[in-house]
Design an enzyme around this catalytic site. Structure first.
Site, PDB file in Angstrom:
ATOM      1  N   ARG A  82      51.601  48.304  48.758  1.00  0.00           N
ATOM      2  CA  ARG A  82      51.400  46.857  48.907  1.00  0.00           C
ATOM      3  C   ARG A  82      52.506  46.091  48.188  1.00  0.00           C
ATOM      4  NH1 ARG A  82      45.667  44.700  47.288  1.00  0.00           N
ATOM      5  NH2 ARG A  82      46.451  44.977  45.178  1.00  0.00           N
ATOM      6  N   LYS A 184      50.900  39.704  47.697  1.00  0.00           N
ATOM      7  CA  LYS A 184      50.294  39.393  46.390  1.00  0.00           C
ATOM      8  C   LYS A 184      51.342  38.665  45.554  1.00  0.00           C
ATOM      9  CE  LYS A 184      46.857  41.489  43.418  1.00  0.00           C
ATOM     10  NZ  LYS A 184      45.667  40.872  44.019  1.00  0.00           N
ATOM     11  N   GLU A 220      38.880  34.315  52.140  1.00  0.00           N
ATOM     12  CA  GLU A 220      38.946  34.899  50.799  1.00  0.00           C
ATOM     13  C   GLU A 220      37.919  34.246  49.882  1.00  0.00           C
ATOM     14  OE1 GLU A 220      41.112  37.180  49.345  1.00  0.00           O
ATOM     15  OE2 GLU A 220      42.804  37.289  50.731  1.00  0.00           O
TER      16      GLU A 220
HETATM   17  C1  LIG Z   1      44.470  41.197  44.591  1.00  0.00           C
HETATM   18  C2  LIG Z   1      43.696  40.364  45.555  1.00  0.00           C
HETATM   19  C3  LIG Z   1      42.526  40.838  46.178  1.00  0.00           C
HETATM   20  C4  LIG Z   1      41.891  42.173  45.849  1.00  0.00           C
HETATM   21  O1  LIG Z   1      42.720  43.254  46.054  1.00  0.00           O
HETATM   22  P1  LIG Z   1      42.358  44.651  45.355  1.00  0.00           P
HETATM   23  O2  LIG Z   1      43.455  45.534  45.771  1.00  0.00           O
HETATM   24  O3  LIG Z   1      41.039  45.071  45.857  1.00  0.00           O
HETATM   25  O4  LIG Z   1      42.322  44.381  43.885  1.00  0.00           O
HETATM   26  C5  LIG Z   1      41.911  40.022  47.114  1.00  0.00           C
HETATM   27  N1  LIG Z   1      42.373  38.795  47.396  1.00  0.00           N
HETATM   28  C6  LIG Z   1      43.479  38.300  46.812  1.00  0.00           C
HETATM   29  C7  LIG Z   1      43.947  36.945  47.166  1.00  0.00           C
HETATM   30  C8  LIG Z   1      44.181  39.065  45.874  1.00  0.00           C
HETATM   31  O5  LIG Z   1      45.276  38.565  45.299  1.00  0.00           O
END
Ligand SMILES: *Cc1c(COP(=O)(O)O)cnc(C)c1O
Length: 339
Positions: A82, A184, A220
Site C-alpha cells: 500500500r 494513505k 469511510e
Molecule cells: C489507514 C486507514 C484505514 C484503515 O486501514 P488499515 O490498514 O485497516 O489500518 C481506513 N481508512 C482510512 C482513511 C485510513 O487512512
C-alpha cells in the site's frame, strides 16, 4: 527486560519517545540502506515538499506479543504494497517490500521493552512514512526523500471490552472523486480534522463520509473503513476509488468468507438503505473493530444491533481477527511474520 515506567493498563494512543527509530534517505536515485537512530527530531530543509505541498504518505501496523513470548507482525507485506501505491500516486520513490519489513523488524527488536505484554490488549504501533525533503520551492517532486519507521506502545482501544459508538454523517468530503482517497496521505487527514472536530463536539465518536460525487453512499468512518451485516447475514463493505483499502477490511472480508461462512458484498452502501443492516462497524489497525451503535443522518438516528451491546457477528469477527494477531488462533497462510 521490563519497562517499569509504563502502566500497561492505562496506556492509550499517545506519542511516547521510544529508544530507536529507522531512518533512510533517498539520494542520487536510490534508497540508502538506512539505520537505527536515537534522535527523534528530523532535520529537513525549510523548502521540503512535505511541508508545503503535502508530498508525504504513511502507514500504520502493529507488533503483538504472543503467549509463547514470540512477536507477531500482522500482514506487513500488505502495508508495504500500500505504501508503494501511495508513493506512486504522489510521485515519490517506493520502498521495496523487503526494506519495509526489515525496517519494521529492526524497530520492533530495538524497542522490545516497549511491547505491551500478552494479555494486556496492547500492542506496539509502528508508523512508517515517506516524505519529500531537500531544498525546493516550485510545485514539483522533491529532490530527496526520507523513509522512516518509529513506534509507540498503545493500549487496548476499548478498556473493559468493545462498546458501540454513535457516528454522524458529515456534509464535508475527505477526498475528491478521482483524488487521493485511496492513498494513505496526510492531506486526506488534514481535510478530516474540522469535520471530525465538529462531530465530536456534538457528542459523536467521529463522522462518516459519503461518496464525494453523489453524497448518497457511505465511504469511510473517520479514518476507518465501514462494514455492515445484513439481516440475511451478508458482510457488506463499500467499494469506491476514494475509499482507503484497509488491511483490516481486507482481512475481515477473507475471515467473513472462510471462517464465518458469510457471503461478502463489496459495493454501494446507500445511506437510505441502512434499515437492511442488523449490525455495523468501523475497522482499522488503530480501532481494530469499533461497533457502530447508531448513525445520525438528517437529524434522525438509525440504530443497529443495540446502542449498548455488541452484535454477535461483530463479536465473532473481532475474536477471530484479534486471536490471529496475537497468535491464539491459526492464521491464514502468510498473514503472520515473526520478528
Ligand atoms: C489507514 C486507514 C484505514 C484503515 O486501514 P488499515 O490498514 O485497516 O489500518 C481506513 N481508512 C482510512 C482513511 C485510513 O487512512
Amino acid at each position: 527486560m521490563g519497562n517499569e515506567s509504563i502502566n500497561w493498563d492505562t496506556l492509550g494512543f499517545d506519542y511516547i519517545k521510544t529508544d530507536k527509530r529507522y531512518l533512510a534517505h533517498w539520494r542520487n536515485g536510490e534508497w540508502e540502506k538506512g539505520a537505527l537512530t536515537d534522535d527523534n527530531q528530523l532535520h529537513i530543509s525549510e523548502g521540503s515538499t512535505a511541508l508545503h505541498y503535502g508530498q508525504q504518505c504513511f502507514e500504520g501496523l502493529k507488533a503483538y506479543r504472543c503467549k509463547d513470548g514470540s512477536i507477531n507482525l500482522f500482514r506487513p507485506d500488505q502495508n508495504a504494497l500500500r505504501m508503494q501505491r501511495s508513493c506512486d500516486r504522489l510521485l515519490m520513490p517506493g520502498v521495496s517490500i523487503e526494506q519495509f519489513i526489515e525496517a519494521c523488524k529492526e524497530v520492533v527488536k530495538a524497542n522490545e521493552r516497549f511491547i505491551p505484554p500478552y494479555g494486556t490488549g496492547g500492542a506496539l504501533y509502528l508508523r512508517p512514512f515517506v516524505i519529500g525533503v531537500g531544498d525546493n520551492i516550485g510545485v514539483r517532486t522533491a529532490p530527496e526523500f526520507i523513509f522512516s519507521v518509529f513506534c509507540i506502545p498503545v493500549g487496548a482501544y476499548f478498556k473493559g471490552g468493545m462498546k458501540p459508538h454513535k457516528f454522524l454523517i458529515s456534509t464535508y468530503d475527505r477526498a475528491a472523486p478521482q483524488g487521493t482517497g485511496a492513498a494513505k496521505v496526510g492531506g486526506n487527514y488534514a481535510a478530516s480534522l474540522l469535520p471530525g472536530k465538529k462531530a465530536k463536539e456534538k457528542g459523536f465518536a467521529d463522522c462518516i463520509y459519503l461518496d464525494p460525487l453523489t453524497h448518497t453512499k457511505i465511504e469511510e468512518v473517520g479514518s476507518a473503513n465501514f462494514f455492515a451485516i445484513t439481516k440475511d447475514d451478508k458482510f457488506v463493505t463499500p467499494k469506491s476509488p476514494s475509499v482507503l483499502p484497509g488491511i483490516t477490511r481486507l482481512s475481515l472480508i477473507e475471515l467473513a468468507k472462510s471462517r464465518l461462512g458469510l457471503e461478502v458484498v463489496e459495493g454501494d452502501v446507500y445511506i437510505d438503505k441502512l434499515g437492511d443492516f442488523k449490525e455495523a462497524g468501523a475497522c482499522g489497525t488503530a480501532a481494530v473493530i469499533t461497533p457502530i451503535g447508531g448513525i445520525e443522518y438528517q437529524d434522525k438516528l438509525n440504530v443497529f444491533y443495540s446502542e449498548t451491546e455488541v452484535g454477535p457477528v461483530t463479536q465473532r469477527l473481532y475474536n477471530e481477527l484479534t486471536g490471529i494477531q496475537k497468535g491464539d488462533v491459526e492464521a491464514p497462510e502468510g498473514w503472520i511474520v515473526k520478528v
